[in-house]
Enzyme design. Structure first.
Site, mmCIF file in Angstrom:
data_model
loop_
_atom_site.group_PDB
_atom_site.id
_atom_site.type_symbol
_atom_site.label_atom_id
_atom_site.label_comp_id
_atom_site.label_asym_id
_atom_site.label_seq_id
_atom_site.Cartn_x
_atom_site.Cartn_y
_atom_site.Cartn_z
ATOM 1 N N GLU A 145 -12.273 4.923 -6.362
ATOM 2 C CA GLU A 145 -11.195 5.304 -5.840
ATOM 3 C C GLU A 145 -10.159 5.993 -6.731
ATOM 4 O OE1 GLU A 145 -10.128 4.003 -2.578
ATOM 5 O OE2 GLU A 145 -8.694 5.803 -3.146
ATOM 6 N N ASP A 146 -9.942 7.208 -6.510
ATOM 7 C CA ASP A 146 -8.640 7.952 -7.203
ATOM 8 C C ASP A 146 -9.250 8.627 -8.425
ATOM 9 O OD1 ASP A 146 -7.233 7.546 -4.792
ATOM 10 O OD2 ASP A 146 -5.637 6.614 -5.848
ATOM 11 N N TYR A 195 0.975 -1.191 0.131
ATOM 12 C CA TYR A 195 0.219 -0.176 0.002
ATOM 13 C C TYR A 195 0.865 1.196 0.125
ATOM 14 C CZ TYR A 195 -4.157 2.648 1.407
ATOM 15 O OH TYR A 195 -5.041 3.457 1.584
ATOM 16 N N ARG A 207 -6.316 10.597 -10.903
ATOM 17 C CA ARG A 207 -5.800 11.203 -9.928
ATOM 18 C C ARG A 207 -5.195 10.122 -8.710
ATOM 19 N NH1 ARG A 207 -6.057 10.337 -4.875
ATOM 20 N NH2 ARG A 207 -7.629 11.269 -4.240
ATOM 21 N N ASP A 245 -14.173 6.487 -1.613
ATOM 22 C CA ASP A 245 -13.224 6.361 -0.639
ATOM 23 C C ASP A 245 -12.366 7.828 -0.398
ATOM 24 O OD1 ASP A 245 -11.716 4.989 1.389
ATOM 25 O OD2 ASP A 245 -9.999 4.668 -0.041
ATOM 26 N N ASP A 246 -12.016 8.448 -1.304
ATOM 27 C CA ASP A 246 -11.480 9.608 -1.278
ATOM 28 C C ASP A 246 -12.326 10.656 -0.522
ATOM 29 O OD1 ASP A 246 -8.674 8.721 -2.616
ATOM 30 O OD2 ASP A 246 -10.310 8.534 -4.113
ATOM 31 N N LYS A 277 -5.749 -1.607 -2.585
ATOM 32 C CA LYS A 277 -6.932 -1.428 -1.587
ATOM 33 C C LYS A 277 -7.607 -2.857 -1.274
ATOM 34 C CE LYS A 277 -6.891 3.045 -1.284
ATOM 35 N NZ LYS A 277 -7.276 4.262 -0.140
ATOM 36 N N ASN A 308 -0.587 11.630 0.096
ATOM 37 C CA ASN A 308 0.276 10.554 -0.226
ATOM 38 C C ASN A 308 0.716 10.459 -1.578
ATOM 39 O OD1 ASN A 308 -0.668 9.321 2.376
ATOM 40 N ND2 ASN A 308 -2.877 8.741 1.218
HETATM 41 N N1 LIG Z 1 -4.632 10.182 4.163
HETATM 42 C C1 LIG Z 1 -5.747 9.681 3.306
HETATM 43 O O1 LIG Z 1 -6.367 8.711 3.853
HETATM 44 C C2 LIG Z 1 -6.192 10.143 2.058
HETATM 45 C C3 LIG Z 1 -5.203 11.255 1.611
HETATM 46 N N2 LIG Z 1 -5.520 11.792 0.186
HETATM 47 C C4 LIG Z 1 -4.565 12.563 -0.484
HETATM 48 O O2 LIG Z 1 -5.159 13.972 -0.618
HETATM 49 C C5 LIG Z 1 -4.415 14.717 -1.914
HETATM 50 C C6 LIG Z 1 -5.662 15.269 -2.684
HETATM 51 O O3 LIG Z 1 -6.520 14.215 -2.831
HETATM 52 P P1 LIG Z 1 -7.989 14.870 -3.666
HETATM 53 O O4 LIG Z 1 -8.512 15.869 -2.608
HETATM 54 O O5 LIG Z 1 -8.544 13.599 -4.131
HETATM 55 O O6 LIG Z 1 -7.647 15.524 -4.912
HETATM 56 P P2 LIG Z 1 -7.971 16.630 -5.674
HETATM 57 O O7 LIG Z 1 -7.452 17.034 -6.941
HETATM 58 O O8 LIG Z 1 -9.399 16.727 -5.550
HETATM 59 O O9 LIG Z 1 -7.745 17.907 -4.537
HETATM 60 C C7 LIG Z 1 -6.322 18.487 -4.411
HETATM 61 C C8 LIG Z 1 -6.653 20.014 -4.329
HETATM 62 O O10 LIG Z 1 -5.494 20.641 -4.034
HETATM 63 C C9 LIG Z 1 -5.366 21.927 -4.561
HETATM 64 N N3 LIG Z 1 -3.914 22.287 -4.803
HETATM 65 C C10 LIG Z 1 -2.913 22.109 -5.514
HETATM 66 N N4 LIG Z 1 -1.913 22.721 -5.309
HETATM 67 C C11 LIG Z 1 -2.149 23.612 -4.306
HETATM 68 C C12 LIG Z 1 -1.454 24.672 -3.588
HETATM 69 N N5 LIG Z 1 -0.149 25.013 -3.820
HETATM 70 N N6 LIG Z 1 -2.176 25.249 -2.518
HETATM 71 C C13 LIG Z 1 -3.468 24.872 -2.241
HETATM 72 N N7 LIG Z 1 -4.165 23.953 -2.727
HETATM 73 C C14 LIG Z 1 -3.633 23.384 -4.022
HETATM 74 C C15 LIG Z 1 -5.900 21.574 -6.136
HETATM 75 O O11 LIG Z 1 -6.421 22.804 -6.660
HETATM 76 C C16 LIG Z 1 -7.061 20.948 -5.779
HETATM 77 O O12 LIG Z 1 -8.242 21.461 -5.312
HETATM 78 C C17 LIG Z 1 -3.801 13.550 -2.351
HETATM 79 O O13 LIG Z 1 -2.171 13.733 -2.220
HETATM 80 C C18 LIG Z 1 -4.281 12.212 -1.894
HETATM 81 O O14 LIG Z 1 -3.126 11.220 -1.636
HETATM 82 C C19 LIG Z 1 -6.785 11.527 -0.228
HETATM 83 C C20 LIG Z 1 -7.650 10.736 0.281
HETATM 84 C C21 LIG Z 1 -7.348 9.965 1.274
HETATM 85 C C1 LIG Z 2 -5.211 7.106 0.862
HETATM 86 C C2 LIG Z 2 -5.922 7.383 -0.500
HETATM 87 O O1 LIG Z 2 -6.966 6.887 -0.890
HETATM 88 C C3 LIG Z 2 -5.442 8.422 -1.626
HETATM 89 O O2 LIG Z 2 -4.272 8.599 -0.866
HETATM 90 O O3 LIG Z 2 -5.904 8.453 -2.369
HETATM 91 MG MG LIG Z 3 -7.525 7.290 -2.854
#
Ligand SMILES: NC(=O)C1=CN([C@@H]2O[C@H](COP(=O)(O)OP(=O)(O)OC[C@H]3O[C@@H](n4cnc5c(N)ncnc54)[C@H](O)[C@@H]3O)[C@@H](O)[C@H]2O)C=CC1
Ligand SMILES: CC(=O)C(=O)O
Ligand SMILES: [Mg+2]
Length: 565
Positions: free
Chosen positions: A246-247, A104, A157, A269-270, A175, A418
């Site tokens: 997912e993603d 993972y 993504r 999930d996200d 996953k 991540n």
């Molecule tokens: N820890 C966890 O369980 C999870 C972590 N994530 C992480 O969260 C991140 C985002 O995922 P999503 O929201 O699905 O993607 P997304 O693409 O929907 O959102 C990312 C946002 O960040 C913004 N962004 C980009 N550069 C930026 C900057 N310099 N300053 C401020 N905002 C900025 C983008 O415009 C966008 O709105 C990924 O890295 C993913 O790995 C996502 C889901 C679960």
């Molecule tokens: C953990 C997860 O779902 C993500 O980073 O997109």
């Molecule tokens: Mg994800």
């Protein structure tokens, strides 16, 4: 409560000889007994010694340890999975803490990026846009007659790594490995799916090794039609399957969820899994700090699917704690690439619009650009919680963290992006810049940090704490849909099991090694809510607990009896 005896019953199969050895769900390799070798035409196809699964695990672990690079360890483990699933899960279960970061995040990120380069053998379903009018045939090619959990991605993504095209299959596989290793869903009932609609990743399009469609992603109308054809085909083939999205990229994630969540057993999930784990972790942090969530001011960096999903869940929780909704919304600040989301910012998506700050609210703030920057928000709002879901490394600079610390004695800081290399700040940095007065959790695993004689355990706030339990609960209760209240129950169960909040020591969340037990508790809570909401048939607590145990698969070999094929 009796544990399941389903796995003790003999299994009847028509497979024999090399076909049996090449079927990962049935293969036992050197653990086939003398009788089985005779009955299934295996004599001579295996080295003569009969081994137990423990002996097989020892050999695999020894081989695993011979690899240095995480990606090579990943390739090795995936090879075992594709050869003998029971052995793979036994091995992973025995070395869970060590191997989760390999199957993972973070290593799965490398595996997605290098998917075509490291490709070995077929797993799951690659559904090409070109096959959109033959989906019933494609789904029939997945020979599993019972599929209970599908993890589907379009690879646009992947973690914080952007468009990975068919490389997204790596995340669906990863996953689902967790669904089995930590949620007890039999691998016989899981199916990773990759919807290939092309890729806009120029590097992949030019890569001679790339195994997906070599074309830009299809247009929105074609895309929507394709998704709908897929969902309808799944409903025909496996009407009871849970579909985990997912993603998906921001333009599609929320619209797809909204389109199907009231008619299909699905969740994103996200958006929802991440919201549930983050609220659960935050509740645990608030309890250990002694200040309730509704008294916190929360800043997000990244107002995307994850950020807005978490923000809405935090607002619901604040309201549940007694705050008026408008007040709760005024305590949540969303910062995206152009600065703080305000009611004058153009071109916001619907789900972002609901989370803007009003101009009146920030009228007294001083800032120089069109919109307050993250640093402006730190100075003017004086937040107590900072959450990073931007996918961008390094956005929590020393200046940002020190500015936050000035306005808050014990900030809660969650850089959740991540894989590890996309993290907004490392835990070590956050701890140093706050002089150790901080509660920190990350999305990917980080080693404990030692600072001025203290050891900081770094909690991994990742949706993997949530989805295995949700899946198990939905299956055990046979729930029709997956509601926000069911996700809230998962979140509360997680918070209630926080070692730090309960005992004052340990991590904010239980260690991953306890995830199987935790998943059963989450499953129970989720199923109860489904029943209360009329989304599942009523069962008494004992019957429900028994269903959860019955559905919990364990990596143990079963005895085989031969049926003529
Ligand atoms: N820890 C966890 O369980 C999870 C972590 N994530 C992480 O969260 C991140 C985002 O995922 P999503 O929201 O699905 O993607 P997304 O693409 O929907 O959102 C990312 C946002 O960040 C913004 N962004 C980009 N550069 C930026 C900057 N310099 N300053 C401020 N905002 C900025 C983008 O415009 C966008 O709105 C990924 O890295 C993913 O790995 C996502 C889901 C679960
Ligand atoms: C953990 C997860 O779902 C993500 O980073 O997109
Ligand atoms: Mg994800």
């Amino acid at each position: 409560m009796s544990t399941s005896n389903l796995s003790k019953r003999p299994l009847y199969t028509g497979y024999a000889g090399s076909a049996l050895l090449e079927t990962p769900l049935l293969n036992k390799g050197s653990a086939f007994s003398a009788q089985e070798r005779a009955a299934f035409n295996l004599t001579g196809l295996l080295p003569p010694r009969y081994e137990t699964i423990e002996e097989q695990v020892s050999r695999c672990y020894q081989q695993y340890r011979s690899f240095e690079d995480p990606i090579n360890k990943h390739i090795y483990l995936r090879a075992i999975q594709d050869n003998n699933e029971t052995l793979f899960y036994r091995l992973v279960q025995q070395h869970l803490e060590e191997m989760l970061p390999i199957i993972y995040t973070p290593t799965v990120g490398d595996a997605c990026e290098q998917f075509s380069d490291i490709y070995r053998s077929a797993r799951g379903l690659f559904i090409s846009y070109e096959d959109r009018y033959n989906l019933d045939d494609v789904l029939r090619n997945a020979t599993k007659s019972k599929v209970k959990v599908i993890v589907v991605t379009d690879g646009e993504r992947v973690l914080g790594l952007g468009d990975q095209g068919i490389g997204g299959m790596g995340i669906s596989i990863g996953k689902l490995s967790l669904y089995t290793a930590c949620g007890g869903i039999s691998p016989a009932y899981t199916l990773p799916v990759m919807l290939d609609v092309g890729t806009n990743n120029e590097k992949l399009l030019k890569d001679p090794m790339y195994m997906g469609l070599r074309q830009p992603r299809v247009g929105q109308e074609e895309y929507n039609e394709f998704i709908d054809l897929f969902i309808q085909a799944v409903k025909r083939r496996w009407p009871e399957a849970i579909i985990q999205f997912e993603d998906f990229a921001q333009p599609n994630a929320m619209p797809i969820l909204q389109r199907y969540r009231d008619s299909v057993r699905c969740f994103n999930d996200d958006i929802q899994g991440t919201a549930a784990v983050t609220v659960g972790t935050l509740l645990a942090a608030c309890r250990s700090k002694g200040v309730p969530l509704h008294q916190q001011k929360v800043v997000f960096v990244g107002a995307g699917s994850a950020g807005c999903g978490i923000a809405e869940a935090i607002i619901s929780q604040m309201v549940a704690e007694g705050l008026a909704e408008a007040q709760a919304r005024s305590q949540v600040y969303m910062v995206d690439r152009f600065g703080l989301l305000t009611d004058t910012m153009p071109d916001l998506r619907d789900f972002q619009q609901a989370l803007v700050q009003s101009s009146a609210q920030i009228a007294s703030w001083s800032f120089s650009g069109d919109y307050p920057s993250l640093l402006d928000v730190m100075h003017c709002a004086q937040p107590t919680v900072l959450i990073g879901v931007s996918g961008q490394a390094g956005l929590f600079t020393e200046q940002i963290i020190r500015a936050m610390k000035k306005g808050c004695a014990l900030p809660i800081i969650f850089p959740l992006s991540n894989p590890s290399r996309q993290v907004e700040a490392t835990p070590e940095q956050v701890i140093e810049w706050t002089e150790g007065d901080v509660i920190v959790a990350t999305g990917s695993p980080f080693k404990p940090v030692h600072y001025q004689g203290r050891e900081f355990l770094i909690t991994q706030c990742n949706n993997s704490y949530i989805f295995p339990g949700i899946g198990l609960g939905v299956i055990a209760a046979n729930a029709r849909l997956i509601s926000d209240e069911m996700l809230r129950a998962a979140s509360e169960t997680l918070a209630a099991n926080s070692p730090l909040a309960n005992t004052g020591t340990g991590g904010l969340l239980p260690p991953f090694t306890e995830l199987a037990a935790l998943s059963k508790r989450i499953a129970f809570a989720v199923a109860k809510v489904a029943m209360q909401q009329g989304l599942a048939l009523e069962l008494d607590d004992n019957a429900l607990q028994q269903k959860i145990e019955d559905n919990f698969w364990r990596p143990e070999y079963r005895n085989y009896r031969r049926v003529s094929s």
